[in-house]
Design an enzyme around this catalytic site. Structure first.
Site, PDB file in Angstrom:
ATOM      1  N   SER A 166     106.297 -34.822 -70.040  1.00 58.10           N
ATOM      2  CA  SER A 166     106.191 -36.249 -70.295  1.00 58.10           C
ATOM      3  C   SER A 166     105.352 -36.822 -69.172  1.00 58.10           C
ATOM      4  O   SER A 166     104.311 -36.281 -68.837  1.00 58.10           O
ATOM      5  CB  SER A 166     107.609 -36.829 -70.374  1.00 58.10           C
ATOM      6  OG  SER A 166     107.609 -38.218 -70.396  1.00 58.10           O
ATOM      7  N   HIS A 176     104.930 -35.981 -74.525  1.00 56.76           N
ATOM      8  CA  HIS A 176     105.148 -37.336 -75.023  1.00 56.76           C
ATOM      9  C   HIS A 176     103.820 -38.062 -74.891  1.00 56.76           C
ATOM     10  O   HIS A 176     103.290 -38.206 -73.790  1.00 56.76           O
ATOM     11  CB  HIS A 176     106.189 -38.069 -74.176  1.00 56.76           C
ATOM     12  CG  HIS A 176     107.562 -37.499 -74.296  1.00 56.76           C
ATOM     13  ND1 HIS A 176     108.591 -37.901 -73.505  1.00 56.76           N
ATOM     14  CD2 HIS A 176     108.069 -36.563 -75.121  1.00 56.76           C
ATOM     15  CE1 HIS A 176     109.681 -37.233 -73.831  1.00 56.76           C
ATOM     16  NE2 HIS A 176     109.386 -36.413 -74.795  1.00 56.76           N
ATOM     17  N   ASP A 189     114.500 -35.126 -72.521  1.00 59.29           N
ATOM     18  CA  ASP A 189     113.980 -34.382 -73.664  1.00 59.29           C
ATOM     19  C   ASP A 189     113.673 -32.949 -73.228  1.00 59.29           C
ATOM     20  O   ASP A 189     113.041 -32.718 -72.203  1.00 59.29           O
ATOM     21  CB  ASP A 189     112.717 -35.061 -74.217  1.00 59.29           C
ATOM     22  CG  ASP A 189     112.285 -34.499 -75.564  1.00 59.29           C
ATOM     23  OD1 ASP A 189     113.054 -33.727 -76.177  1.00 59.29           O
ATOM     24  OD2 ASP A 189     111.168 -34.832 -76.001  1.00 59.29           O
TER      25      ASP A 189
END
Length: 169
Positions: free
Chosen positions: A18, A45, A139
């Site tokens: 991310s 992401h 995540d």
């Protein structure tokens, strides 16, 4: 769709990141030998409204082919695959399947890394490898557990080298 176990008998590495992930991706890809016999799938992401520049940026640091995933692309060793923006990704019998990213609800989070890692574990079992790099939130955590439960390998970036350490933590 029903997931089918893969007949591919080579490792598939799912790499999730991310915030701050670009540097981690670059360092990792520079270290990969050209003929490792392994396929690499990068899930980051991304802003759903912008095209990803990752394929071009990462191709500059490796001689291994870097491809943006298109519908139903077949996974091959010695290739690097990158999720396009605004998509979710599943592994299914050696094929990478894209789906539209769902609209984000107020109390709902999109977890594209967990989604992909879970499918990777289910389909590739002990040939699955999960790597979590820099990022915020969590995540990838549940996906790494699923990979480990199927006999695969899991890694997280050292927290000190990560730009954002909550995902690797």
């Amino acid at each position: 769709k029903i997931k089918i176990l893969s007949s591919n008998f080579f490792p598939v590495v799912g790499i999730g990141a991310s915030a701050g992930g670009l540097d981690g991706f670059k360092k990792l890809l520079k270290a990969i030998p050209e003929n490792s016999g392994i396929a690499y799938v990068l899930v980051q992401h991304l802003d759903p409204t912008h095209e990803s520049l990752l394929p071009d940026l990462l191709q500059k640091v490796t001689t291994i082919p870097v491809l943006e995933i298109t519908d139903d692309i077949k996974v091959q060793p010695d290739h690097i695959y990158i999720i396009p923006s605004n998509k979710m990704l599943l592994a299914n019998d050696g094929i990478l399947q894209l789906s539209p990213r769902p609209e984000k609800g107020r109390n709902q989070r999109n977890l594209p890394i967990d989604l992909f890692f879970n499918s990777l574990a289910e389909v590739h079992q002990s040939y699955a490898i999960g790597v979590v790099l820099s990022g915020t939130a969590s995540d990838g955590t549940l996906g790494l557990k699923a990979i480990k439960e199927q006999g695969g390998l899991t890694f997280a970036q050292d927290e000190e080298s990560a730009a954002y350490d909550s995902m690797p933590h």
